[in-house]
Every structure is written in structure tokens, then in C-alpha cells.
Design a protein around this motif. Structure first.
Motif, PDB file in Angstrom:
ATOM      1  N   ASP A 204       0.914   6.084  11.280  1.00 11.32           N
ATOM      2  CA  ASP A 204       0.674   4.608  11.856  1.00 11.32           C
ATOM      3  C   ASP A 204      -0.470   5.036  12.738  1.00 11.32           C
ATOM      4  O   ASP A 204      -1.140   3.766  12.286  1.00 11.32           O
ATOM      5  CB  ASP A 204       1.834   3.851  12.025  1.00 11.32           C
ATOM      6  N   LEU A 237       8.343   0.084   1.398  1.00  9.67           N
ATOM      7  CA  LEU A 237       6.841  -0.467   0.410  1.00  9.67           C
ATOM      8  C   LEU A 237       7.114  -2.136   0.141  1.00  9.67           C
ATOM      9  O   LEU A 237       5.652  -2.858  -0.454  1.00  9.67           O
ATOM     10  CB  LEU A 237       7.641  -0.006  -1.438  1.00  9.67           C
ATOM     11  N   ASP A 238       7.927  -2.308   0.351  1.00  3.99           N
ATOM     12  CA  ASP A 238       8.187  -4.511  -0.067  1.00  3.99           C
ATOM     13  C   ASP A 238       7.747  -5.055   1.887  1.00  3.99           C
ATOM     14  O   ASP A 238       7.851  -6.165   1.755  1.00  3.99           O
ATOM     15  CB  ASP A 238       9.435  -4.834  -0.265  1.00  3.99           C
ATOM     16  N   HIS A 239       7.263  -3.987   3.049  1.00  2.23           N
ATOM     17  CA  HIS A 239       7.039  -4.793   4.521  1.00  2.23           C
ATOM     18  C   HIS A 239       5.774  -5.910   3.547  1.00  2.23           C
ATOM     19  O   HIS A 239       4.786  -4.605   4.066  1.00  2.23           O
ATOM     20  CB  HIS A 239       6.894  -3.838   5.486  1.00  2.23           C
ATOM     21  N   PRO A 240       5.223  -6.243   4.902  1.00  2.68           N
ATOM     22  CA  PRO A 240       4.171  -7.472   5.032  1.00  2.68           C
ATOM     23  C   PRO A 240       3.270  -6.096   5.562  1.00  2.68           C
ATOM     24  O   PRO A 240       2.245  -6.564   5.844  1.00  2.68           O
ATOM     25  CB  PRO A 240       5.054  -8.697   5.304  1.00  2.68           C
ATOM     26  N   ALA A 241       3.715  -5.771   6.588  1.00  2.66           N
ATOM     27  CA  ALA A 241       3.209  -4.898   7.723  1.00  2.66           C
ATOM     28  C   ALA A 241       3.022  -3.136   7.503  1.00  2.66           C
ATOM     29  O   ALA A 241       1.699  -3.111   7.222  1.00  2.66           O
ATOM     30  CB  ALA A 241       3.663  -5.017   9.607  1.00  2.66           C
ATOM     31  N   TYR A 242       3.971  -2.834   7.050  1.00  4.83           N
ATOM     32  CA  TYR A 242       4.408  -1.410   6.762  1.00  4.83           C
ATOM     33  C   TYR A 242       4.402  -0.834   5.457  1.00  4.83           C
ATOM     34  O   TYR A 242       4.126   0.341   5.451  1.00  4.83           O
ATOM     35  CB  TYR A 242       4.832  -1.047   7.908  1.00  4.83           C
ATOM     36  N   SER A 243       3.721  -1.253   4.225  1.00  3.24           N
ATOM     37  CA  SER A 243       3.761  -0.721   3.443  1.00  3.24           C
ATOM     38  C   SER A 243       2.642  -0.111   2.949  1.00  3.24           C
ATOM     39  O   SER A 243       2.852   1.229   2.268  1.00  3.24           O
ATOM     40  CB  SER A 243       4.175  -2.173   2.541  1.00  3.24           C
ATOM     41  N   GLY A 244       1.737  -0.210   3.200  1.00  2.00           N
ATOM     42  CA  GLY A 244       0.824   0.866   3.277  1.00  2.00           C
ATOM     43  C   GLY A 244       0.459   2.411   4.112  1.00  2.00           C
ATOM     44  O   GLY A 244       0.341   2.980   3.118  1.00  2.00           O
ATOM     45  N   VAL A 245       1.516   2.023   4.801  1.00  2.00           N
ATOM     46  CA  VAL A 245       1.611   3.155   5.490  1.00  2.00           C
ATOM     47  C   VAL A 245       2.363   3.801   4.802  1.00  2.00           C
ATOM     48  O   VAL A 245       2.706   5.192   4.188  1.00  2.00           O
ATOM     49  CB  VAL A 245       2.541   3.090   6.976  1.00  2.00           C
ATOM     50  N   LEU A 247       3.128   3.533   1.581  1.00  2.00           N
ATOM     51  CA  LEU A 247       2.637   3.841   0.096  1.00  2.00           C
ATOM     52  C   LEU A 247       2.025   5.069   0.594  1.00  2.00           C
ATOM     53  O   LEU A 247       1.658   6.432  -0.108  1.00  2.00           O
ATOM     54  CB  LEU A 247       1.821   3.771  -0.198  1.00  2.00           C
ATOM     55  N   SER A 248       1.167   5.592   1.035  1.00  2.00           N
ATOM     56  CA  SER A 248       0.260   6.656   2.230  1.00  2.00           C
ATOM     57  C   SER A 248       1.455   7.998   1.586  1.00  2.00           C
ATOM     58  O   SER A 248       0.999   9.976   1.346  1.00  2.00           O
ATOM     59  CB  SER A 248      -0.768   6.813   3.191  1.00  2.00           C
TER      60      SER A 248
ATOM     61  N   ALA B 143       0.536  -6.740  10.975  1.00  3.75           N
ATOM     62  CA  ALA B 143      -0.021  -8.047   9.730  1.00  3.75           C
ATOM     63  C   ALA B 143       1.535  -9.084  10.408  1.00  3.75           C
ATOM     64  O   ALA B 143       3.055  -8.457  10.881  1.00  3.75           O
ATOM     65  CB  ALA B 143       0.918  -7.764   8.788  1.00  3.75           C
ATOM     66  N   SER B 208      -3.506   3.264  10.437  1.00  5.51           N
ATOM     67  CA  SER B 208      -2.927   2.506   8.995  1.00  5.51           C
ATOM     68  C   SER B 208      -2.282   1.064   9.565  1.00  5.51           C
ATOM     69  O   SER B 208      -2.066   0.448   8.559  1.00  5.51           O
ATOM     70  CB  SER B 208      -2.131   3.771   8.505  1.00  5.51           C
ATOM     71  N   ASP B 209      -1.010   1.416  11.055  1.00  6.80           N
ATOM     72  CA  ASP B 209       0.050   0.663  11.116  1.00  6.80           C
ATOM     73  C   ASP B 209      -0.695  -1.237  11.495  1.00  6.80           C
ATOM     74  O   ASP B 209       0.115  -2.125  10.716  1.00  6.80           O
ATOM     75  CB  ASP B 209      -0.287   0.532  12.308  1.00  6.80           C
ATOM     76  N   ALA B 212      -2.865  -4.104   7.468  1.00  7.59           N
ATOM     77  CA  ALA B 212      -2.059  -5.459   6.841  1.00  7.59           C
ATOM     78  C   ALA B 212      -2.490  -6.621   8.127  1.00  7.59           C
ATOM     79  O   ALA B 212      -3.179  -7.934   7.704  1.00  7.59           O
ATOM     80  CB  ALA B 212      -0.955  -5.701   6.698  1.00  7.59           C
ATOM     81  N   GLY B 244      -2.744   3.778   0.158  1.00  9.77           N
ATOM     82  CA  GLY B 244      -2.107   2.714   1.070  1.00  9.77           C
ATOM     83  C   GLY B 244      -3.248   1.853   1.569  1.00  9.77           C
ATOM     84  O   GLY B 244      -2.537   1.501   2.238  1.00  9.77           O
ATOM     85  N   LEU B 247      -2.732  -1.362  -0.641  1.00  3.52           N
ATOM     86  CA  LEU B 247      -1.605  -1.602  -0.489  1.00  3.52           C
ATOM     87  C   LEU B 247      -1.849  -2.678   0.078  1.00  3.52           C
ATOM     88  O   LEU B 247      -1.436  -3.938   0.841  1.00  3.52           O
ATOM     89  CB  LEU B 247      -0.589  -0.838  -0.602  1.00  3.52           C
ATOM     90  N   SER B 248      -1.750  -1.853   2.239  1.00  4.31           N
ATOM     91  CA  SER B 248      -2.460  -2.745   2.540  1.00  4.31           C
ATOM     92  C   SER B 248      -2.888  -4.038   2.982  1.00  4.31           C
ATOM     93  O   SER B 248      -2.470  -5.046   2.992  1.00  4.31           O
ATOM     94  CB  SER B 248      -3.081  -1.865   3.731  1.00  4.31           C
ATOM     95  N   HIS B 251      -0.883  -6.278   0.549  1.00  2.00           N
ATOM     96  CA  HIS B 251       0.167  -6.917   1.262  1.00  2.00           C
ATOM     97  C   HIS B 251      -0.258  -8.261   2.425  1.00  2.00           C
ATOM     98  O   HIS B 251       0.068  -9.561   2.554  1.00  2.00           O
ATOM     99  CB  HIS B 251       1.486  -6.493   1.095  1.00  2.00           C
ATOM    100  N   LEU B 294       5.817  -8.592  -4.524  1.00  2.00           N
ATOM    101  CA  LEU B 294       7.377  -7.691  -2.986  1.00  2.00           C
ATOM    102  C   LEU B 294       6.753  -8.749  -1.861  1.00  2.00           C
ATOM    103  O   LEU B 294       8.092  -8.835  -0.999  1.00  2.00           O
ATOM    104  CB  LEU B 294       7.257  -6.076  -2.998  1.00  2.00           C
ATOM    105  N   VAL B 295       5.629  -9.188  -2.079  1.00  2.00           N
ATOM    106  CA  VAL B 295       5.489  -9.859  -0.383  1.00  2.00           C
ATOM    107  C   VAL B 295       5.069 -11.217  -1.338  1.00  2.00           C
ATOM    108  O   VAL B 295       5.999 -12.164   0.575  1.00  2.00           O
ATOM    109  CB  VAL B 295       4.342  -9.147   0.695  1.00  2.00           C
TER     110      VAL B 295
END
Lengths: 370, 370
Positions: A204, A237-245, A247-248, B143, B208-209, B212, B244, B247-248, B251, B294-295
Motif C-alpha cells: 500500500d 475490489l469494491d472498497h471505495p479507498a483500497y480497490s486499486g491496491v 486489483l494490482s 478516500a 497506492s493506498d 483514490a 490498479g 480502478l483507483s 472508484h 461496486l462503489v
């Protein structure tokens, strides 16, 4: 991946032992490759870790670093993962004391001790070592789309939320694989996993461009010594803050199998009001397969439930319901052990002639259907 | 978002003007809020930007920084975005020369000039300024799941690959919105977008954290002065390295509408052999809606094609085919302008009583079905 002799570790959890922020310390005591010799929390001095974690964990809780000298400790572990990653008040004397003793200090906070001149000076003067676990690797590169070595089985834990058991489940599954006589590795992707297993990267903190590349490197390293590789997932995958982490990690590690973690009694994301947790596990499992399949095919093999809020019959009902709704093996690995979930992985990923067995080292170009 | 008077910018593209690495310089010349007064490339000295970009762009190409003094330049822009983000050989003299003249140096490389003592010393001695565009903001937070202000329309450009027109399409759509008399903003998420519009964050460099969270902040800032907000996308959801980041952004910015960018003649990802591009645009559009949902719900409103490899009849056929296959408006904004795509956005997002119109500021909790 470390081969060094175990360290003797003091867990610094002043005022926090047993609370929610102590998850780094608790995870380390429970699963660490190295041994915890004492817990430093003056508010609970005289107690013992066994009160919280059970009789296997006979570790005294003490009031000061001086009291730990008799254990000849080699490491002070900052045993909290608090919101914001800052140093709690009043912890500096113990950190200074450890560096004056020439100990290593393992720090998973966002605050890097290596950026505090006073601590660096103590480190150099006394021959200790500051380990800032969240510091990204010096060499970073973007992911190449690397394929796995033949015969390797890569399993990633994913979840319906943060802090829902992904690390614990990966560790328990590695244990089951080793019990079965297999070469198995755990790939740590967060600071707690790193102190437990002595290697890894806290992804992260890595610049977002390079997270998938870091995951490729970690899995490649694990493939050198193991056939079964259990990757610790992060976020959801559906978290508004961490979804990008999330998916990576999913695309960078290219797992063959997924274990989906869920806590059936949790309703809303903590700190994200208005974002309910999706407990439709069949749907969530399909979503993960579809999104993973954009890069390499993966199948959801089992469901790991955290049933801590339920009594034993309630837990059994929740597990049975998850199995009925998904058609997959479900279990609570802390309540019943990891054997059933690992058996499902072996059957689905390792059997010759199965689709996933064939996918290992084979043509990974097929794409998930959206 | 900047309101300052335009700078007079020299674009440093030594040995690279017109080539693929020069996209930062070319994007700046074409769309920049500030004015390019000269291009520095000794290999093409005596030429003019108009040869590449058309008669609107009468900007001389010169051999040395000295020759630009007559334009009283205020900024030297490092005009390349090369693989790895390193400083090309032989560029240092021009950078030193600019700092000795008290100019600003705008640098989008991964190499931070503010970490080179010699350049920092020149900056301080001569009153210039080093701007390392990729340096993340000092204040980062995760986020919160922030909702948009009522009446705002947030549009994100997404794509089937990297470098497929996402920034250009967002800029052209903002132009169309302003031509229609609307308050419109562009949200830059990469170094080229930043030099064009004078604000933003290069999100691929952010840990990455926090990506978003950065996106939330940028969109919130844009909402203060604009009703139509065009967010520059990065990467693609199915890219093995950058998904990733993508997606960040998706979302974190919570777009109401998506414009899907595609180059129909591109087959494989450059540098990622074995990863073909998915040109099934209806499927890709559905996937984006599902993952965004999802978001927060988002709808794909149009298709932006890059038809540079086709002749005019071929381009028209490709556009017609994309429309037929997706049921959406498709166009090439460089060939035909952004009017049709923007009209589609206005009709689908802004019309009162439509689902998306109602979603603005309304209940955003509904979830995409997996």
C-alpha cells in the motif's frame, strides 16, 4: 525469503495490547517465524499473552524494556497498526532504549524511523538496525505480465472487506500444505505479514504504477523454493479507498485459485458509512473470476468465514449456508482448521487433467467474459 | 486550479521532437493553457511545429537555449515522457541554463530534479523554481467515499489500453462544454495533463493506498468552479501493469458517465506480448459499468475512437461499426470534433428525470450486478 536463525522479539504495545490496533503484535505472536519473548505494555504488566491467545502462548507482559533484558532480546517490534500510522505518545523511550542496546527495531508505521536523525544516530552508534517495513523497495519496475513456473499453484486470499482474515487464512493454508509434506510459501503484502514471515513488501506504500510489478517479483521469489504459494490479499475490489491496491495484487500475482474471505455478521464498512458489505458470495466470487480473467484465468475454490460473533451452532449454520449458496467448500480456519479448504485447493488446482491443472504453465491468454 | 497569467514556455525535446517519447511536449503545445514560444531540438533546428501540428501552431524549432532569449521565456518544460522516466543524455546544459536565467523548470520524469543538489543550488541562487510534476502531494489521506455536489456531472475517460487518447478526449470534451457556455473543468491525472492545465497530480507516483483519496480531492476542487468535470483516465482495467491505477481513478472519482476510448487498428499491447486488446466494446463498456457500480453507478455514454491509421472512409466505417455494436454514439474527436459525443453526454447525464440525472446527488448506494 529468510533462512536466518529466529530472533527474540519484544512486542511494544504500550497501552494497546489486546485492542484492535494491536493486530501487528497479535499476528506476530500467533504466527511469527521469530519468537516473541515479552510484551511491553505497562497497563497490563504482570499479565501473560496466554490470557488472550490460549495456553500455547506463554509470554509475559512487562512494564519496561529493562525487565526484558533477562530474555536477551534482539528485536523491538512496534506492535501496533493504528489509523494514520503515527507513533503513539510515550513510545520513544522504549525505541531509544532498544537502539542503545544494539537491537533491531521493526517499524510498520507510515512514519519512517530512518527519517528521524536522533534514531539514526543511535542506530549507527550502537550497531543496531532500524527496519522501516513500509519503505518500498529501491528498485521498482512495472509488471511485465510474467507467467508462473510449471507445477506451481498460486493462491490469493480476497475478501468482502478490509481486515476480514485474508492474512490469517493464507498462513493457515500454508500450514496445511506443509503438514501435507508439500513445499509451501506465504507471500506477505503488509507490514504484519512481513514481521511474521521476515520478508515481503507493504504494497500500500508502493507508488501505484509499480504495485503489480512488486507482486510479480514476490511471487517469482516464492516460486524458487515452493510449489504452493499463498499470497496475502489486501482490501477488497469494491472498497471505495483500497480497490486499486486489491486489483494490482490480483493482476500482479496472477493466482490460479482464490479463497474468498467473509465475516457474515459484519454489515457496513467501518469508516465508510453508506457502503454496505456485499455478502452475496456467489456473486462476489464470480466478479473476482471475471476481473482476474482479464489478465489470467483464476477460479474461486473456497470460502473462508470469520464466525467470531457466532456461537458454535450459529457458525455451522453460516458455513452450511455459504456452501449451499456458492457450491464451494466453506469453513472457519480458526475454529475448525484449514484442512477442508486446503483439500479443496488440492483437488481443484493440482489434479492432473482439470482445467486449472492444465492452466498451470499452459495457455493463459483466455479472457474472462464480461 | 490556476488563474495566473500564461507562462512563456520553451519545450525541451532535444533529439526527440515528433517522436513517440515527445508526447508531453506535443500535448502541451496542442492544448496548453500556457504558450509555447520555442521548441529546443538541435536535430531539427530551423523547422517549425506547424509542420507536425498544422498551421495554427507557428512555433520555431531552435538549436540552443540562447536562441530562445529573444522570446523572454519563463519556463523550460522537459518535453518527453520516456520509458523509465530518466533524463536523456546531454540535456543537463539546457536545464542548468534555464535555472541560471531564473526560469521555472517543469519536469515530469520519475527522476526528481529537486533531489539533485547542483540543480537545487542553481534554483536558490538565481530565484528560479524546480517543479517536479510527479512528486506526490505532501498531505495524503485515504478516500472517504465522498459524494458529488448536486448538479455536477463527472465524466471519466477510460480505455482499452494505455496511450489511446484518454487525455485528449477529456480536453476536447471540456472545450465542447465551454463552447456551449457551460462551466467546465479538466482534471489532470498525469504529468502531461498537469503541464497543460497547470494543476493536478500524477497519480501513478502516489502510494497506492492514497490514489483514490487524491482523486476525491481533485474532483472536489473542480466541483468548486465547474458543473461539467472531465477526468483524465489512465491505463486500462485489463492491463497487467496498470489496472490498479485505473480502478483507483474509477472508484475515487465516482464518475456519472464514462467515455470509452479505443484504437480499432491496435492489436497487442506494446511491451506486453500475449496480451491482446479487447475490442469488443459492448463487453468492455458493461465491464466498466459493473466495476464502477461496486462503489457508485456509472454509465458508458459514448465511444471515442482513434482512427489515425485509417483513411476517411475507413474511419467512418469504424465509427459506424462501433455505434452499431454498442448502441452508443461513437466518434473520433480529432477528426470530427467533440460535438456529437458531448451532445450524448448532455442528453444522457443532464436531462432532468433520467436515471443518471436523478443519480446526481441522489441515492448512490445501488450496486452493479456481477
Amino acid at each position: 525469503m529468510r533462512q536466518s536463525p529466529p530472533q527474540r522479539v519484544v512486542v511494544l504495545a504500550e497501552g494497546a495490547w489486546g485492542g484492535p490496533d494491536a493486530k501487528t503484535g497479535i499476528g506476530f505472536v500467533r504466527y511469527g517465524h521469530d519468537s516473541a519473548v515479552a510484551i511491553l505494555d505497562s497497563s497490563q504488566a504482570g499479565g501473560n499473552a496466554r490470557e488472550l491467545l490460549g495456553p500455547r502462548f506463554d509470554i509475559p507482559i512487562v512494564a519496561s524494556l529493562e525487565e526484558t533484558d533477562r530474555f536477551r532480546p534482539t528485536v523491538l517490534l512496534i506492535g501496533v497498526a493504528n489509523a494514520g500510522g503515527y507513533l503513539p505518545d510515550g513510545w520513544m523511550p522504549a525505541i531509544r532504549g532498544a537502539l542503545r542496546r544494539g537491537m533491531e527495531v521493526w517499524n510498520g508505521l507510515h512514519l519512517f524511523f530512518g527519517a528521524i536523525p536522533e534514531l539514526v544516530e543511535l542506530e549507527h552508534r550502537h550497531g543496531g538496525r532500524i527496519v522501516d517495513l513500509r519503505r518500498p523497495p529501491a528498485e521498482l519496475h512495472v509488471a511485465s505480465g510474467r507467467r508462473h513456473l510449471p507445477g506451481r499453484h498460486v493462491v490469493l486470499t480476497v475478501g468482502t472487506d478490509c481486515a476480514i482474515g485474508k492474512m490469517t487464512v493464507a498462513l493457515e493454508l500454508r500450514h496445511a500444505a506443509r503438514e501435507a509434506g508439500l513445499r509451501a510459501a506465504f507471500v506477505p503484502t503488509g507490514q504484519t505479514g512481513m514481521v511474521i514471515d521476515g520478508w515481503g513488501v507493504t504494497v500500500d506504500r508502493v507508488p501505484s504504477d509499480f504495485v503489480a510489478g512488486v507482486m510479480e517479483d514476490l511471487v517469482a521469489q516464492a516460486e524458487e523454493t515452493a510449489d504452493w504459494i499463498f499470497v496475502e490479499g489486501q482490501g477488497s475490489l469494491d472498497h471505495p479507498a483500497y480497490s486499486g491496491v486489491t486489483l494490482s495484487i490480483l493482476h500482479g500475482s496472477q493466482p490460479h485459485g482464490l479463497i474468498l474471505c467473509d465475516e457474515p455478521t459484519r454489515t457496513e464498512r467501518k469508516g465508510w458509512e453508506g457502503y454496505p458489505i456485499d455478502h452475496d458470495l456467489a456473486r462476489v466470487a464470480r466478479l473476482h473470476e471475471q476481473v482476474a480473467g482479464l489478465v489470467a484465468p483464476a477460479r474461486t475454490v473456497g470460502i473462508a468465514l470469520d464466525t467470531r460473533e457466532l456461537d458454535d451452532p450459529g457458525a455451522r449454520r453460516a458455513i452450511a449456508e455459504a456452501e449451499w449458496r456458492t457450491g464451494l467448500v466453506a469453513d472457519d480456519v480458526l475454529r475448525h482448521g484449514p484442512a477442508r479448504l486446503f483439500a479443496a485447493l488440492r483437488e481443484r488446482l493440482a489434479a492432473p487433467g482439470t482445467a486449472a491443472g492444465a492452466a498451470v504453465g499452459g495457455d493463459r491468454r483466455e479472457r474472462g467474459d464480461a
